[in-house]
Design a protein around this motif. Structure first.
Motif, PDB file in Angstrom:
ATOM      1  N   LEU A  93       0.526  -0.967   0.287  1.00 60.84           N
ATOM      2  CA  LEU A  93       0.322   0.131   0.308  1.00 60.84           C
ATOM      3  C   LEU A  93       1.227   1.237   0.345  1.00 60.84           C
ATOM      4  O   LEU A  93      -0.009   2.001  -1.238  1.00 60.84           O
ATOM      5  CB  LEU A  93      -0.764   0.201   1.173  1.00 60.84           C
ATOM      6  N   SER A  94       1.542   0.995   0.610  1.00 57.40           N
ATOM      7  CA  SER A  94       3.052   2.369  -0.016  1.00 57.40           C
ATOM      8  C   SER A  94       3.567   2.216  -0.758  1.00 57.40           C
ATOM      9  O   SER A  94       3.367   3.480  -2.086  1.00 57.40           O
ATOM     10  CB  SER A  94       4.118   2.187   1.335  1.00 57.40           C
ATOM     11  N   ALA A  95       3.358   1.541  -1.590  1.00 57.41           N
ATOM     12  CA  ALA A  95       4.102   1.088  -3.168  1.00 57.41           C
ATOM     13  C   ALA A  95       2.813   2.001  -4.279  1.00 57.41           C
ATOM     14  O   ALA A  95       3.007   2.903  -4.707  1.00 57.41           O
ATOM     15  CB  ALA A  95       4.629   0.185  -3.893  1.00 57.41           C
ATOM     16  N   ARG A  96       1.719   1.787  -3.237  1.00 56.25           N
ATOM     17  CA  ARG A  96       0.058   2.221  -4.350  1.00 56.25           C
ATOM     18  C   ARG A  96       0.138   4.115  -3.975  1.00 56.25           C
ATOM     19  O   ARG A  96       0.048   5.182  -5.121  1.00 56.25           O
ATOM     20  CB  ARG A  96      -0.430   1.358  -3.967  1.00 56.25           C
ATOM     21  N   ALA A  97       0.278   4.163  -2.751  1.00 53.18           N
ATOM     22  CA  ALA A  97       0.820   5.603  -2.403  1.00 53.18           C
ATOM     23  C   ALA A  97       1.728   6.563  -3.051  1.00 53.18           C
ATOM     24  O   ALA A  97       1.045   7.569  -3.792  1.00 53.18           O
ATOM     25  CB  ALA A  97       0.818   5.733  -0.976  1.00 53.18           C
ATOM     26  N   SER A  98       2.872   5.622  -3.739  1.00 52.91           N
ATOM     27  CA  SER A  98       3.726   6.837  -4.499  1.00 52.91           C
ATOM     28  C   SER A  98       3.277   6.631  -5.899  1.00 52.91           C
ATOM     29  O   SER A  98       3.608   7.365  -6.514  1.00 52.91           O
ATOM     30  CB  SER A  98       4.949   5.516  -4.011  1.00 52.91           C
ATOM     31  N   LEU A  99       2.534   5.594  -6.219  1.00 51.84           N
ATOM     32  CA  LEU A  99       2.360   5.469  -7.419  1.00 51.84           C
ATOM     33  C   LEU A  99       1.146   6.241  -7.552  1.00 51.84           C
ATOM     34  O   LEU A  99       0.949   6.844  -9.011  1.00 51.84           O
ATOM     35  CB  LEU A  99       1.899   4.078  -7.628  1.00 51.84           C
ATOM     36  N   LEU A 100       0.117   6.502  -6.944  1.00 53.38           N
ATOM     37  CA  LEU A 100      -0.510   7.324  -6.957  1.00 53.38           C
ATOM     38  C   LEU A 100      -0.486   9.401  -6.956  1.00 53.38           C
ATOM     39  O   LEU A 100      -1.010   9.822  -7.670  1.00 53.38           O
ATOM     40  CB  LEU A 100      -1.822   7.156  -5.873  1.00 53.38           C
ATOM     41  N   ARG A 101       1.499   8.951  -6.017  1.00 47.84           N
ATOM     42  CA  ARG A 101       1.773  10.879  -6.238  1.00 47.84           C
ATOM     43  C   ARG A 101       2.152  10.692  -7.619  1.00 47.84           C
ATOM     44  O   ARG A 101       2.376  11.768  -8.290  1.00 47.84           O
ATOM     45  CB  ARG A 101       2.163  10.323  -5.001  1.00 47.84           C
TER      46      ARG A 101
END
Length: 239
Positions: free
Chosen positions: A87-95
C-alpha cells in the motif's frame, strides 16, 4: 552589492528528482533531455555526464519512486508487513501517475528495484513460507508489488452529449445487462482505471486482501506445487 547565490551543483540525484518533478507536472510524454535541461537551467550535454541516455534517465526515475516506498513497521507479522509495503508502493504511484507506465517499460531491474523485491520475498520467508510457495506468491502479486494492476480492457470514452450518452448506454444495457448492472452498482470514482463505477483504491485493497488471505490459507495447509500437481493428476485419472 552582493554577488548572486551560487547555483546548486549538478549531480545525478538532482537530475533524477528534477525529471520526476517535470513528469509529475507535465506528464511523461513531455519529458525529454532538452526539456529537462531547460528546467534545470543547463545545456542538454551537461545532463549526459550524469545519465548516459533517456533510458538511463527513466531507470533512475523508477529508482526514485521505488526508493520512496516505506519500509514496514518493525515487528509486524508477515501479512501486515506485506500489506503495508504494497500500500505504500500504491501511495507512491498515486503521487506519480506516470510511474506505472515507465515501470512496465523497463527491461532490467536495478539494485533499488531488486531491493524492493528482496524485501517482499524476505517478509514471506520470515513468515515461514517455503521457497516453493513464495515463488508462486510473488507471481500472484504481480504488478501489485509496485502498487498498480494492469486492467484487461480499457473503459471506452462516453459521448459528451447527455442524450447521446443515454442512448448509447441503453443500447449497451440491452445487449450486456449483467455488465451494466455490475458497473452501476459500485461507488463512483471519477477517472477510475477500472471503469466509472469503481473505486480504484477499494478495488486494489479488496484484491490485495483476497490474495493475502489465500496465501495465508495455503501456508497453513503446507501447500506445495508437487502436491497440487499430484492432486490434479489423480483427478484426471478418476475421470
Amino acid at each position: 552589492m552582493s554577488s548572486p547565490a551560487p547555483r546548486p551543483r549538478l549531480n545525478r540525484d538532482r537530475v533524477l528528482h528534477a525529471a520526476v518533478a517535470l513528469a509529475d507536472e507535465n506528464g511523461i510524454e513531455a519529458l525529454s533531455m532538452r526539456s529537462l535541461a531547460q528546467r534545470i537551467g543547463v545545456v542538454p550535454m551537461a545532463l549526459y555526464k550524469h545519465v548516459a541516455s533517456k533510458e538511463e534517465l527513466l531507470d533512475g526515475m523508477v529508482d526514485v519512486i521505488v526508493g520512496g516506498i516505506d519500509l514496514p513497521t518493525p515487528g509486524a507479522d508477515w501479512k501486515a508487513a506485506v500489506r503495508e509495503r504494497v500500500l505504500s508502493a500504491r501511495a507512491s504511484l498515486l503521487r506519480h501517475p506516470w510511474a506505472s507506465q515507465v515501470i512496465e517499460s523497463r527491461t532490467s531491474a536495478s539494485p533499488v528495484v531488486l531491493d524492493h523485491m528482496e524485501s517482499l520475498v524476505g517478509l514471506f520467508r520470515a513468515g515461514g513460507f517455503s521457497v516453493d510457495l513464495t515463488h508462486h506468491v510473488m507471481h500472484a502479486l504481480g504488478t501489485r508489488m509496485w502498487g498498480f494492476t494492469q486492467e484487461v480492457f480499457p473503459t471506452p470514452a462516453r459521448p459528451a452529449d447527455p442524450d447521446a450518452r443515454a442512448a448509447a448506454l441503453g443500447r449497451f444495457a440491452a445487449r450486456y445487462p449483467h455488465i451494466v448492472e455490475m458497473a452501476t452498482a459500485g461507488s463512483h470514482d471519477e477517472g477510475s482505471a477500472v471503469g466509472g463505477g469503481c473505486d480504484d483504491q477499494f478495488e486494489f485493497e479488496f484484491a490485495l486482501d483476497l490474495l493475502l488471505d489465500g496465501f495465508e490459507r495455503l501456508h497453513r495447509q503446507g501447500w506445495t506445487r508437487a502436491g497440487r500437481t499430484g492432486e490434479r493428476r489423480s483427478q484426471r485419472a478418476v475421470r
